[in-house]
Design a protein around this motif. Structure first.
Motif, mmCIF file in Angstrom:
data_model
loop_
_atom_site.group_PDB
_atom_site.id
_atom_site.type_symbol
_atom_site.label_atom_id
_atom_site.label_comp_id
_atom_site.label_asym_id
_atom_site.label_seq_id
_atom_site.Cartn_x
_atom_site.Cartn_y
_atom_site.Cartn_z
ATOM 1 N N ALA A 12 51.315 -24.981 -13.659
ATOM 2 C CA ALA A 12 52.036 -25.979 -14.451
ATOM 3 C C ALA A 12 53.286 -25.357 -15.061
ATOM 4 O O ALA A 12 54.356 -25.975 -15.076
ATOM 5 C CB ALA A 12 51.136 -26.552 -15.538
ATOM 6 N N ARG A 13 53.159 -24.138 -15.560
ATOM 7 C CA ARG A 13 54.306 -23.426 -16.138
ATOM 8 C C ARG A 13 55.422 -23.304 -15.106
ATOM 9 O O ARG A 13 56.585 -23.590 -15.392
ATOM 10 C CB ARG A 13 53.882 -22.044 -16.614
ATOM 11 C CG ARG A 13 55.016 -21.227 -17.175
ATOM 12 C CD ARG A 13 54.529 -19.795 -17.505
ATOM 13 N NE ARG A 13 55.623 -18.981 -17.976
ATOM 14 C CZ ARG A 13 56.460 -18.312 -17.186
ATOM 15 N NH1 ARG A 13 56.331 -18.359 -15.876
ATOM 16 N NH2 ARG A 13 57.437 -17.601 -17.711
ATOM 17 N N ALA A 14 55.065 -22.894 -13.903
ATOM 18 C CA ALA A 14 56.069 -22.747 -12.838
ATOM 19 C C ALA A 14 56.749 -24.078 -12.545
ATOM 20 O O ALA A 14 57.975 -24.136 -12.386
ATOM 21 C CB ALA A 14 55.414 -22.180 -11.578
ATOM 22 N N GLN A 15 55.982 -25.162 -12.482
ATOM 23 C CA GLN A 15 56.541 -26.481 -12.188
ATOM 24 C C GLN A 15 57.449 -26.958 -13.317
ATOM 25 O O GLN A 15 58.516 -27.516 -13.077
ATOM 26 C CB GLN A 15 55.410 -27.489 -11.945
ATOM 27 C CG GLN A 15 55.882 -28.823 -11.456
ATOM 28 C CD GLN A 15 56.503 -28.756 -10.076
ATOM 29 O OE1 GLN A 15 56.083 -27.993 -9.223
ATOM 30 N NE2 GLN A 15 57.515 -29.565 -9.847
ATOM 31 N N GLN A 84 48.101 -30.329 -6.597
ATOM 32 C CA GLN A 84 48.620 -30.958 -5.384
ATOM 33 C C GLN A 84 47.432 -31.226 -4.475
ATOM 34 O O GLN A 84 46.559 -30.385 -4.332
ATOM 35 C CB GLN A 84 49.621 -30.041 -4.674
ATOM 36 C CG GLN A 84 50.877 -29.816 -5.431
ATOM 37 C CD GLN A 84 51.914 -29.011 -4.678
ATOM 38 O OE1 GLN A 84 53.017 -28.985 -5.110
ATOM 39 N NE2 GLN A 84 51.598 -28.361 -3.600
ATOM 40 N N GLY A 85 47.410 -32.402 -3.878
ATOM 41 C CA GLY A 85 46.303 -32.751 -2.997
ATOM 42 C C GLY A 85 46.717 -33.842 -2.035
ATOM 43 O O GLY A 85 47.888 -34.205 -1.932
ATOM 44 N N ASP A 86 45.729 -34.369 -1.328
ATOM 45 C CA ASP A 86 45.977 -35.432 -0.347
ATOM 46 C C ASP A 86 46.544 -36.692 -0.991
ATOM 47 O O ASP A 86 47.295 -37.436 -0.370
ATOM 48 C CB ASP A 86 44.688 -35.782 0.397
ATOM 49 C CG ASP A 86 44.185 -34.626 1.247
ATOM 50 O OD1 ASP A 86 45.014 -33.766 1.617
ATOM 51 O OD2 ASP A 86 42.975 -34.586 1.525
ATOM 52 N N GLU A 87 46.198 -36.926 -2.240
ATOM 53 C CA GLU A 87 46.642 -38.118 -2.949
ATOM 54 C C GLU A 87 48.026 -37.961 -3.580
ATOM 55 O O GLU A 87 48.553 -38.889 -4.161
ATOM 56 C CB GLU A 87 45.632 -38.483 -4.042
ATOM 57 C CG GLU A 87 44.234 -38.741 -3.520
ATOM 58 C CD GLU A 87 44.169 -39.977 -2.646
ATOM 59 O OE1 GLU A 87 44.810 -40.984 -2.997
ATOM 60 O OE2 GLU A 87 43.487 -39.920 -1.612
ATOM 61 N N GLY A 88 48.578 -36.756 -3.530
ATOM 62 C CA GLY A 88 49.878 -36.512 -4.137
ATOM 63 C C GLY A 88 49.818 -35.315 -5.062
ATOM 64 O O GLY A 88 48.956 -34.454 -4.927
ATOM 65 N N TRP A 89 50.741 -35.271 -6.017
ATOM 66 C CA TRP A 89 50.807 -34.143 -6.936
ATOM 67 C C TRP A 89 51.113 -34.651 -8.330
ATOM 68 O O TRP A 89 51.615 -35.758 -8.500
ATOM 69 C CB TRP A 89 51.856 -33.130 -6.493
ATOM 70 C CG TRP A 89 53.224 -33.743 -6.305
ATOM 71 C CD1 TRP A 89 53.709 -34.285 -5.159
ATOM 72 C CD2 TRP A 89 54.244 -33.901 -7.298
ATOM 73 N NE1 TRP A 89 54.989 -34.769 -5.373
ATOM 74 C CE2 TRP A 89 55.344 -34.538 -6.684
ATOM 75 C CE3 TRP A 89 54.344 -33.563 -8.632
ATOM 76 C CZ2 TRP A 89 56.505 -34.842 -7.367
ATOM 77 C CZ3 TRP A 89 55.507 -33.862 -9.317
ATOM 78 C CH2 TRP A 89 56.569 -34.491 -8.669
#
Length: 102
Positions: A12-15, A84-89
């Motif tokens: 989360a910090r990186a994002q 992040q996953g199949d449903e999005g991020w």
């Protein structure tokens, strides 16, 4: 030791830092953490904002975090992550501490 009301996971910090840089968000902005609504319908509020007169400002792992004083009790001990996953991020918030208002 400095106590901070929230924890930010490394992903989360990186994002957050990447978003601040790529979107050219000014340095005086920070990540606002709060709650919206109430009761069973409460949801997390995350976004970039400027601090106001009723806010507390913390620096958590190089991220400026803004919390309105009236939200502090509700966000205390929250952990902000990014998935992040199949449903999005998106960002996810997990709160370990249980707060009883009764």
């Amino acid at each position: 030791m400095v106590v901070t009301p929230v924890t930010i996971r490394p992903e989360a910090r990186a994002q957050i830092l990447d978003t601040l840089q790529t979107q050219k968000i000014p340095a005086d902005y920070g990540l606002r953490v709060g709650v919206r609504g109430g009761g069973c319908g409460a949801s997390w509020l995350l976004g970039f904002d400027l601090p106001g007169p009723t806010d507390e400002v913390y620096v958590v792992d190089d991220v400026r975090v803004i919390i309105d004083r009236k939200h502090l009790l509700y966000v205390l001990d929250a952990t902000i992550g990014f998935e992040q996953g199949d449903e999005g991020w998106g960002f996810v918030v997990d709160r370990q501490a249980a707060v009883s208002l009764s």
